[in-house]
Scaffold this motif. Structure first.
Motif, PDB file in Angstrom:
ATOM      1  N   ARG A 186     -11.161   6.634  -0.715  1.00  0.00           N
ATOM      2  CA  ARG A 186     -11.787   5.435   0.237  1.00  0.00           C
ATOM      3  C   ARG A 186     -12.387   6.011   1.606  1.00  0.00           C
ATOM      4  O   ARG A 186     -11.653   6.708   2.372  1.00  0.00           O
ATOM      5  CB  ARG A 186     -10.928   4.536   0.253  1.00  0.00           C
ATOM      6  N   TYR A 198      -3.017   7.141  -0.264  1.00  0.00           N
ATOM      7  CA  TYR A 198      -3.258   7.057  -1.984  1.00  0.00           C
ATOM      8  C   TYR A 198      -4.171   5.674  -1.843  1.00  0.00           C
ATOM      9  O   TYR A 198      -3.927   4.688  -1.205  1.00  0.00           O
ATOM     10  CB  TYR A 198      -2.147   6.935  -2.527  1.00  0.00           C
ATOM     11  N   ASP A 199      -4.916   5.609  -2.841  1.00  0.00           N
ATOM     12  CA  ASP A 199      -5.735   4.183  -3.478  1.00  0.00           C
ATOM     13  C   ASP A 199      -4.638   3.170  -4.003  1.00  0.00           C
ATOM     14  O   ASP A 199      -5.163   2.200  -3.906  1.00  0.00           O
ATOM     15  CB  ASP A 199      -6.705   4.630  -3.944  1.00  0.00           C
ATOM     16  N   ALA A 200      -3.635   3.748  -4.586  1.00  0.00           N
ATOM     17  CA  ALA A 200      -2.775   2.789  -5.255  1.00  0.00           C
ATOM     18  C   ALA A 200      -1.377   3.066  -5.213  1.00  0.00           C
ATOM     19  O   ALA A 200      -1.051   4.310  -4.714  1.00  0.00           O
ATOM     20  CB  ALA A 200      -3.299   2.502  -6.925  1.00  0.00           C
ATOM     21  N   VAL A 201      -0.461   2.111  -5.323  1.00  0.00           N
ATOM     22  CA  VAL A 201       0.992   2.497  -5.300  1.00  0.00           C
ATOM     23  C   VAL A 201       1.531   3.132  -6.332  1.00  0.00           C
ATOM     24  O   VAL A 201       2.333   4.148  -6.251  1.00  0.00           O
ATOM     25  CB  VAL A 201       1.690   1.061  -4.840  1.00  0.00           C
ATOM     26  N   PHE A 246       1.053  -1.230  -0.055  1.00  0.00           N
ATOM     27  CA  PHE A 246      -0.104   0.020  -0.082  1.00  0.00           C
ATOM     28  C   PHE A 246       1.083   1.266  -0.176  1.00  0.00           C
ATOM     29  O   PHE A 246       1.962   1.178   0.667  1.00  0.00           O
ATOM     30  CB  PHE A 246      -0.902  -0.059   1.303  1.00  0.00           C
ATOM     31  N   PRO A 253      -2.080  10.703  -9.379  1.00  0.00           N
ATOM     32  CA  PRO A 253      -2.631  10.263  -7.998  1.00  0.00           C
ATOM     33  C   PRO A 253      -3.094  11.353  -7.145  1.00  0.00           C
ATOM     34  O   PRO A 253      -2.580  12.263  -6.967  1.00  0.00           O
ATOM     35  CB  PRO A 253      -1.598   9.384  -7.305  1.00  0.00           C
ATOM     36  N   MET A 254      -4.397  11.229  -6.575  1.00  0.00           N
ATOM     37  CA  MET A 254      -4.930  12.064  -5.678  1.00  0.00           C
ATOM     38  C   MET A 254      -5.033  11.618  -4.278  1.00  0.00           C
ATOM     39  O   MET A 254      -5.014  10.283  -4.219  1.00  0.00           O
ATOM     40  CB  MET A 254      -6.303  12.595  -6.049  1.00  0.00           C
TER      41      MET A 254
END
Lengths: 133, 93
Positions: B93, B77-80, B73, B88-89
């Motif tokens: 979630r 962030y929601d993704a790596v 993780f 990426p913002m």
């Protein structure tokens, strides 16, 4: 320094890769919109018998999230063999910006133009690298 | 049930649930934003390090939990990683 070629509107660089299952020369596309180290198709990861590292999610170009599998590959990079993470995805093999960190990238953008990648000459930008001025 | 008997999809789902519920509220601090976290969901153990050290971090975790399927993780962030120039913002979630 490593050199590649512009072909079909892409900056290509061939690099040797190695795993327990063998070794080979792979033609990578330099992708400045990709944040990580490398991608390889899952079939390559399998053939090279690369060790599985972990799962993680990645953003696609439209912001959607996709689970990906990370493997570890031995890459010949600028005369040095490095173990780097590779994301297994069904695309042409990519070189991303984390692998290029601390390097200068020069592209003569025209068909058959030269792509040059060399350790950064700008010490003030990358104070921790081993660049020689 | 051993790790090997649980499917890849189940491990990912369990890891995401465990991260969101038990880990994220603790680790999502200003100094940790953008760092890499690797979780062994089978034991609940995790470690944090800089993104540049992710492979070494992974090796440390595998040495502690050999054979377990680990999940990565990026804190905040929601993704790596990102493909196609996506910027990426902070996590929604």
């Amino acid at each position: 320094m490593m050199t590649g070629t512009i072909t079909n509107k892409r900056a290509h660089l061939e690099r040797p890769v190695r795993g327990a299952g063998g070794q080979g020369m792979v033609e990578f596309t330099v992708d400045t919109g990709y944040t990580a180290y490398l991608t390889l198709p899952p079939s390559y990861c399998e053939a090279l018998q690369l060790p599985f590292v972990r799962d993680e999610e990645a953003y696609m170009a439209n912001g959607s999230l996709v689970w990906t599998e990370i493997y570890s590959v031995l890459l010949d990079w600028d005369g040095e063999e490095r173990a780097v993470e590779v994301i297994a995805v069904e695309s042409e093999p990519l070189i991303g910006m984390t692998l290029l960190d601390g390097y200068d990238l020069l592209m003569e953008v025209r068909e058959n133009g030269v792509v040059r990648i060399q350790k950064s000459q700008h010490r003030e930008v990358s104070p921790n690298d081993n660049a020689t001025v | 049930m051993t790790q090997q008997q649980i499917s890849k999809e189940e491990t990912r789902r369990a890891a995401q649930d465990f991260y969101q519920t038990h880990i994220r509220p603790i680790v999502e601090t200003e100094e940790n934003i953008g760092k890499m976290l690797i979780l062994d969901v089978a034991t609940g153990d995790y470690e944090i390090d800089d993104m540049n050290n992710s492979l070494a971090l992974n090796k440390r975790m595998l040495a502690k939990h050999p054979g377990n399927r680990l999940t990565g993780f990026r804190i905040g962030y929601d993704a790596v990683q990102a493909f196609g120039g996506y910027r990426p913002m902070p996590s929604k979630r």
